[in-house]
Write a protein that holds these residues in place. Structure first.
Motif, PDB file in Angstrom:
ATOM      1  N   LEU A   2     -27.868   1.981   3.393  1.00 41.22           N
ATOM      2  CA  LEU A   2     -27.196   0.714   3.698  1.00 41.22           C
ATOM      3  C   LEU A   2     -26.192   0.424   2.587  1.00 41.22           C
ATOM      4  O   LEU A   2     -26.506   0.571   1.406  1.00 41.22           O
ATOM      5  CB  LEU A   2     -28.209  -0.427   3.774  1.00 41.22           C
ATOM      6  CG  LEU A   2     -29.302  -0.311   4.822  1.00 41.22           C
ATOM      7  CD1 LEU A   2     -30.288  -1.472   4.678  1.00 41.22           C
ATOM      8  CD2 LEU A   2     -28.720  -0.271   6.208  1.00 41.22           C
ATOM      9  N   LEU A   3     -25.013  -0.002   2.957  1.00 36.34           N
ATOM     10  CA  LEU A   3     -23.951  -0.278   1.995  1.00 36.34           C
ATOM     11  C   LEU A   3     -23.497  -1.720   2.160  1.00 36.34           C
ATOM     12  O   LEU A   3     -23.336  -2.211   3.275  1.00 36.34           O
ATOM     13  CB  LEU A   3     -22.767   0.661   2.245  1.00 36.34           C
ATOM     14  CG  LEU A   3     -21.500   0.428   1.418  1.00 36.34           C
ATOM     15  CD1 LEU A   3     -21.754   0.681  -0.070  1.00 36.34           C
ATOM     16  CD2 LEU A   3     -20.372   1.324   1.931  1.00 36.34           C
ATOM     17  N   THR A   4     -23.284  -2.387   1.008  1.00 35.18           N
ATOM     18  CA  THR A   4     -22.668  -3.712   0.987  1.00 35.18           C
ATOM     19  C   THR A   4     -21.500  -3.644   0.005  1.00 35.18           C
ATOM     20  O   THR A   4     -21.681  -3.224  -1.139  1.00 35.18           O
ATOM     21  CB  THR A   4     -23.662  -4.789   0.510  1.00 35.18           C
ATOM     22  OG1 THR A   4     -24.852  -4.709   1.281  1.00 35.18           O
ATOM     23  CG2 THR A   4     -23.066  -6.174   0.620  1.00 35.18           C
ATOM     24  N   ALA A  33     -19.255  -6.475   4.299  1.00 34.00           N
ATOM     25  CA  ALA A  33     -19.620  -7.733   3.641  1.00 34.00           C
ATOM     26  C   ALA A  33     -21.115  -8.001   3.768  1.00 34.00           C
ATOM     27  O   ALA A  33     -21.741  -8.519   2.857  1.00 34.00           O
ATOM     28  CB  ALA A  33     -18.821  -8.895   4.208  1.00 34.00           C
ATOM     29  N   ALA A  34     -21.682  -7.630   4.896  1.00 32.50           N
ATOM     30  CA  ALA A  34     -23.135  -7.710   5.095  1.00 32.50           C
ATOM     31  C   ALA A  34     -23.667  -6.279   5.069  1.00 32.50           C
ATOM     32  O   ALA A  34     -22.969  -5.352   5.488  1.00 32.50           O
ATOM     33  CB  ALA A  34     -23.449  -8.368   6.438  1.00 32.50           C
ATOM     34  N   LEU A  50     -12.170  -8.954  -4.095  1.00 35.31           N
ATOM     35  CA  LEU A  50     -13.635  -9.000  -4.091  1.00 35.31           C
ATOM     36  C   LEU A  50     -14.176 -10.422  -4.115  1.00 35.31           C
ATOM     37  O   LEU A  50     -13.677 -11.273  -4.853  1.00 35.31           O
ATOM     38  CB  LEU A  50     -14.167  -8.239  -5.312  1.00 35.31           C
ATOM     39  CG  LEU A  50     -13.709  -6.779  -5.432  1.00 35.31           C
ATOM     40  CD1 LEU A  50     -14.160  -6.197  -6.761  1.00 35.31           C
ATOM     41  CD2 LEU A  50     -14.214  -5.951  -4.269  1.00 35.31           C
ATOM     42  N   ARG A  51     -15.197 -10.661  -3.317  1.00 37.10           N
ATOM     43  CA  ARG A  51     -15.921 -11.942  -3.346  1.00 37.10           C
ATOM     44  C   ARG A  51     -16.847 -11.908  -4.554  1.00 37.10           C
ATOM     45  O   ARG A  51     -17.642 -10.995  -4.704  1.00 37.10           O
ATOM     46  CB  ARG A  51     -16.744 -12.120  -2.074  1.00 37.10           C
ATOM     47  CG  ARG A  51     -15.924 -12.371  -0.846  1.00 37.10           C
ATOM     48  CD  ARG A  51     -16.835 -12.512   0.377  1.00 37.10           C
ATOM     49  NE  ARG A  51     -16.052 -12.596   1.576  1.00 37.10           N
ATOM     50  CZ  ARG A  51     -15.693 -11.549   2.321  1.00 37.10           C
ATOM     51  NH1 ARG A  51     -16.070 -10.342   1.992  1.00 37.10           N
ATOM     52  NH2 ARG A  51     -14.968 -11.719   3.406  1.00 37.10           N
ATOM     53  N   VAL A  60     -21.696  -4.526  -5.437  1.00 38.88           N
ATOM     54  CA  VAL A  60     -21.749  -3.487  -4.412  1.00 38.88           C
ATOM     55  C   VAL A  60     -23.186  -2.988  -4.400  1.00 38.88           C
ATOM     56  O   VAL A  60     -23.749  -2.675  -5.451  1.00 38.88           O
ATOM     57  CB  VAL A  60     -20.778  -2.332  -4.737  1.00 38.88           C
ATOM     58  CG1 VAL A  60     -20.924  -1.202  -3.726  1.00 38.88           C
ATOM     59  CG2 VAL A  60     -19.346  -2.844  -4.783  1.00 38.88           C
ATOM     60  N   ARG A  61     -23.769  -2.920  -3.208  1.00 35.20           N
ATOM     61  CA  ARG A  61     -25.190  -2.549  -3.107  1.00 35.20           C
ATOM     62  C   ARG A  61     -25.361  -1.322  -2.221  1.00 35.20           C
ATOM     63  O   ARG A  61     -24.813  -1.246  -1.131  1.00 35.20           O
ATOM     64  CB  ARG A  61     -25.988  -3.703  -2.533  1.00 35.20           C
ATOM     65  CG  ARG A  61     -27.446  -3.372  -2.261  1.00 35.20           C
ATOM     66  CD  ARG A  61     -28.244  -4.592  -1.955  1.00 35.20           C
ATOM     67  NE  ARG A  61     -28.591  -5.214  -3.238  1.00 35.20           N
ATOM     68  CZ  ARG A  61     -29.365  -6.287  -3.365  1.00 35.20           C
ATOM     69  NH1 ARG A  61     -29.854  -6.888  -2.298  1.00 35.20           N
ATOM     70  NH2 ARG A  61     -29.641  -6.774  -4.551  1.00 35.20           N
ATOM     71  N   LEU A  62     -26.146  -0.364  -2.731  1.00 29.19           N
ATOM     72  CA  LEU A  62     -26.609   0.773  -1.944  1.00 29.19           C
ATOM     73  C   LEU A  62     -28.115   0.632  -1.828  1.00 29.19           C
ATOM     74  O   LEU A  62     -28.806   0.481  -2.838  1.00 29.19           O
ATOM     75  CB  LEU A  62     -26.267   2.094  -2.633  1.00 29.19           C
ATOM     76  CG  LEU A  62     -24.799   2.477  -2.644  1.00 29.19           C
ATOM     77  CD1 LEU A  62     -24.568   3.655  -3.587  1.00 29.19           C
ATOM     78  CD2 LEU A  62     -24.330   2.829  -1.244  1.00 29.19           C
ATOM     79  N   ALA A  63     -28.615   0.657  -0.603  1.00 26.09           N
ATOM     80  CA  ALA A  63     -30.053   0.503  -0.384  1.00 26.09           C
ATOM     81  C   ALA A  63     -30.531   1.566   0.585  1.00 26.09           C
ATOM     82  O   ALA A  63     -29.783   1.996   1.468  1.00 26.09           O
ATOM     83  CB  ALA A  63     -30.369  -0.884   0.162  1.00 26.09           C
TER      84      ALA A  63
END
Length: 138
Positions: A2-4, A33-34, A50-51, A60-63
């Motif tokens: 999952l990428l944000t 964004a989600a 960037l927000r 930035v999230r990698l899950a």
């Protein structure tokens, strides 16, 4: 995976990877964004606008798919762009084995294309703050 990516804008590139236009991500396959799966989407993409959270950081999230654990890349002072690369252009056996996320102070080809970019006089400094934070989920 999952990428944000908390970006409002992506930099469309030509066949040489040079940016040719800034375009909104809203309503496109580049809107992360989600959190959502990367899936088969090929990314070698620079994002900007960037927000930021209350502390001034963009995250930035990698899950992993269940969301139980992952890694955040926080982007602070001087980090106004981020490049995300899925490795689809790499030869086997390296193709799409990971995701690269690169914090950047300016967009690709900035020496020629970004008149607002960072310009340093001899002896001057420029600060770029970013970090990684692995996390367990609930």
């Amino acid at each position: 995976m999952l990428l944000t990516v908390p970006a409002r804008t992506w930099l469309r590139a030509d066949d040489r990877g040079l940016p040719v236009a800034a375009e909104p991500v809203s309503g496109t396959l580049l809107d992360f964004a989600a959190p959502r799966p990367i899936g088969p989407q090929r990314l070698d993409t620079a994002f900007t606008d960037l927000r930021r959270e209350a502390d001034g950081r963009a995250v930035v999230r990698l899950a992993e798919p269940s969301g139980a654990y992952g890694t955040d890349l926080w982007l602070g002072e001087g980090t106004d762009h981020v490049q995300v690369f899925t490795g689809d252009t790499l030869p086997e056996p390296h193709r799409r084995r990971s995701v690269a996320v690169e914090p950047m102070s300016c967009g690709p080809d900035a020496f020629r294309r970004d008149p607002r970019g960072v310009r340093l006089e001899p002896g001057a400094r420029h600060t770029l703050r970013w970090g990684l934070a692995p996390w367990p989920g609930e």
